[in-house]
Structure formats: C-alpha cells, structure tokens
Design a protein around this motif. Sequence first.
Motif, PDB file in Angstrom:
ATOM      1  N   VAL A 175      -1.238   8.629  -8.040  1.00 10.39           N
ATOM      2  CA  VAL A 175      -1.379   7.643  -6.975  1.00 10.39           C
ATOM      3  C   VAL A 175      -2.306   6.508  -7.404  1.00 10.39           C
ATOM      4  O   VAL A 175      -2.032   5.322  -7.151  1.00 10.39           O
ATOM      5  N   LEU A 187       3.258   7.181  -3.421  1.00 11.16           N
ATOM      6  CA  LEU A 187       2.262   7.638  -2.451  1.00 11.16           C
ATOM      7  C   LEU A 187       2.884   8.606  -1.447  1.00 11.16           C
ATOM      8  O   LEU A 187       2.296   9.649  -1.134  1.00 11.16           O
ATOM      9  N   LEU A 221       0.830  -1.201   0.000  1.00 16.30           N
ATOM     10  CA  LEU A 221       0.000   0.000   0.000  1.00 16.30           C
ATOM     11  C   LEU A 221       0.869   1.256   0.000  1.00 16.30           C
ATOM     12  O   LEU A 221       0.636   2.183  -0.773  1.00 16.30           O
ATOM     13  N   ASN A 240      -5.556  -1.952  -3.439  1.00 19.31           N
ATOM     14  CA  ASN A 240      -5.140  -0.842  -2.571  1.00 19.31           C
ATOM     15  C   ASN A 240      -5.595   0.533  -3.052  1.00 19.31           C
ATOM     16  O   ASN A 240      -5.403   1.518  -2.341  1.00 19.31           O
ATOM     17  N   ARG A 241      -6.183   0.622  -4.250  1.00 16.56           N
ATOM     18  CA  ARG A 241      -6.423   1.932  -4.854  1.00 16.56           C
ATOM     19  C   ARG A 241      -7.308   2.829  -4.002  1.00 16.56           C
ATOM     20  O   ARG A 241      -7.021   4.003  -3.796  1.00 16.56           O
ATOM     21  N   ALA A 251      -5.334   4.011  -1.012  1.00 18.64           N
ATOM     22  CA  ALA A 251      -4.240   4.903  -1.419  1.00 18.64           C
ATOM     23  C   ALA A 251      -4.768   6.293  -1.746  1.00 18.64           C
ATOM     24  O   ALA A 251      -4.165   7.309  -1.365  1.00 18.64           O
ATOM     25  N   ALA A 264      -1.200   2.473  -7.717  1.00 19.18           N
ATOM     26  CA  ALA A 264      -1.725   1.540  -6.723  1.00 19.18           C
ATOM     27  C   ALA A 264      -2.315   0.301  -7.384  1.00 19.18           C
ATOM     28  O   ALA A 264      -2.782   0.337  -8.527  1.00 19.18           O
TER      29      ALA A 264
END
Length: 414
Positions: free
Chosen positions: A125, A13, A8, A133-134, A137, A129
Amino acid sequence: MKTSSAPLITPVLVAGCIIIMVSFAIRASFGVFQIPIAEEFGWLRTEFSLAIAIQNLAWGIGQPIFGAIAEKLTDRKAIILGALTYAIGLLLSSQAITPLGHQAYAWLVGFGIAGTGFGVILAVVGRAASDENRSMALAIATAAGSAGQIFGAPVAEALLTIMSWQMVFIVFAGLIISTLLCLPLMNTTAPASKAELEESMGQILIKAFKDPSYSLIFLGFFSCGYQLAFITAHFPAMITEMCGPILAGGVLHNMGITTTSALGAMAIALIGAANIAGTLLAGWAGKRYSKKYLLAGIYTGRTLVAAVFILMPITPTTVIMFSLAMGSLWLATVPLTSGLVAHIYGLRYMGTLYGIVFFSHQLGSFLGVWLGGKMYDIYGDYNMVWWVGVGVGAFSAIVHLPIKERPLPAAVAS
C-alpha cells in the motif's frame, strides 16, 4: 511520477484492506477460545496461552522474512504463501488434542499472519500510494485490521454456540484462503528513486542498524505488542471471570449481552470499532505533525487509560469505557511507525525494515500473552501482568522522544 492529484482509494488499497481485515478478524478471535479449549481438555490457562504467545512470536519472526520474499519474489507470492500457511496451521490446530500440538501448529498460524498482515500489506500500500496520500492510505489499511477485529471475536463467539471450536477453526481456514481472490488487484511497482534501486538490502540494513533512531523505533514498538496481544488474548477471559454482573433490564441486557462471556467478545469488537476512528485520525495527523511526538502521546494515553482501569472496580460500564478509550489508541501506532520507517529509510526495502521493527512488537506480544497465562495460574488474576503493561507503555512514550525524524540522505537521493 505520482503527484498529489493521485487518487487515495486504489485497487491495491481495496484489496489490501480485504486481506488484512480477514487475517486480523481470525487472529483477534483466539482469546475467545481460551476457556472452551482449557475446559474441554482440563488444561491450565498457561497451555493455550503459550500457543497464542508462540503464534505472536512466529508472526514477528516471519514478518521480515515475508517482507524480503515480497521484495525479492513479488508481493503476490508472499501473500499466497502466507495464506496457505495460515490455513494449514488452522486446519492442523483443529485436530490438536495436546498442548504441544497447539503450540507447534501456532508457528504455522503465526507465519501465516506475517504473510497476510501489516508487514507485507502496508509495504504494498505504501509503495502504491502517492507521497501526499501515503500516511492516510497506511492508516486506512491499518483501520481495516480493526474492522476485522470488530466482527472476529463476536463471530467466533456466535459460531461456538452452533458448532465445536474445531469446526470454527476449519471455517476460518476457508475464509483466509478466500482472500486470494483479491490478488489480481494487487498490481503495483515500487516508486523507488535511482539511489534506492542502486542500494542493496544489505547496505540499507547496515545503515539502519547503525542509526540510533532505528534502535529507538525498535525498542518503542515492544510495548505496543505487549499491550495489544495481552488484551486480545486474555481480556475476554478476564472480563468473563472478573467483571461484575450484567443487570437484568439494563441496556446491555436488552441488547442481548446477558453474560460476561458475551461482554468479553463485545469488548474486543468495541476496541476494533473505536480504533478505526483513532487510526484514521493518526493517519491524518501523521501527514501534518511530527510522527515521533504523536507516538509518544499515544503511548502516554495508553499508559494512563490502563492504569485508571485497573485501579477501578471492573464493571460492565468500566469495561465499555476502557474498550472505547484503549481502542482509540489501539493501532494508531502502526501507520505512524511504518510511516516513520518509510520517511527515514525510503520505500525500496520498507517491508523488510518495518518487518524487523515489527519483530520487537511481536517479542512484546509473546511476553504479554505468555505472562498473562503464567501469572494467572500463579496468582489467580491478571493484576500483576497488567501493571507490567503500564510500565512498558510509559517506557515507549519516553523512548520515542530522542528519535531524529529526518530522511537518511542516501535513502531518498534522486
């Protein structure tokens, strides 16, 4: 291909969070300058309010432009251009001595925020990702903006006690330039499908414009901008002038918050602090539940919180309660809205598509900030413009319900 085992927390990020945190710390501080600038030049509240309103409008106009620059020329070039524009706007604003000067340079500041804000950073981002995890994130990157809001207004308030507002603007210009040191970490490629790569920007824009759901997302984001920009720009001044006194010996007084002006800056910081939790919760929920229903719920909550606050006497206690409640709902809409755009229309042109939706947000921002100053000069308070915000919040809660939350086939075909 990314899998659910992908981390993550990535360099992209982390860098994105730093850039957006500094960008939003500066942006969130402009309400603190309302009274000092108006008093120095003897201006009506409308004058500097219009500059902040123009800044928000320029941010909205610039968002799809910087999104397209990022997608055509690389994310790094878009961020560099944004940071330089932001710094130049702040430096020129520090020398402005007329309302027209502040209003003209606000265009540069607004475009700078567009290049260092949500549209570009969230797209980077989101592409970096994994599918798993998007949502989280995007929520973390959004929460970073709130982290900036925590210290932006109080830092500006503190700096104003030791230097002029002009010098504060110059310091802020240096800060935004320093974020470019994070660029080496912004190294990502878009995990686009074959269909997305073959589909041109023009084709996906036409497809989105023909989709009623995209129009509903566009309309729904308007009230978010109205409410957030009005509160950011006017709430410190509103508290300074309309809040009951801070009693000697009380908790706030003992903490060093002895004036309503200091309480106004603290309120913006509290909103930012509460929003970190609210935004992360929205990111967690967005992976598990319908995004459109979550958005409808958030707008309903905002509407109720705002209505209850204005119906009660404004005291230090109600200011703190409102700040915490509104803060928990503050930017929770952003990861859900950006995630909804990515889910329906794919990742390839997410920056541009979200940028266009964000333009609606900034139209609301312009109206909220400008009406705040205009209505204050006419009526001597913010009650009328506050109730308009309650109404548009209820509208957004309703307009999200008919959205068809399913991917367009061509946008996700492999």
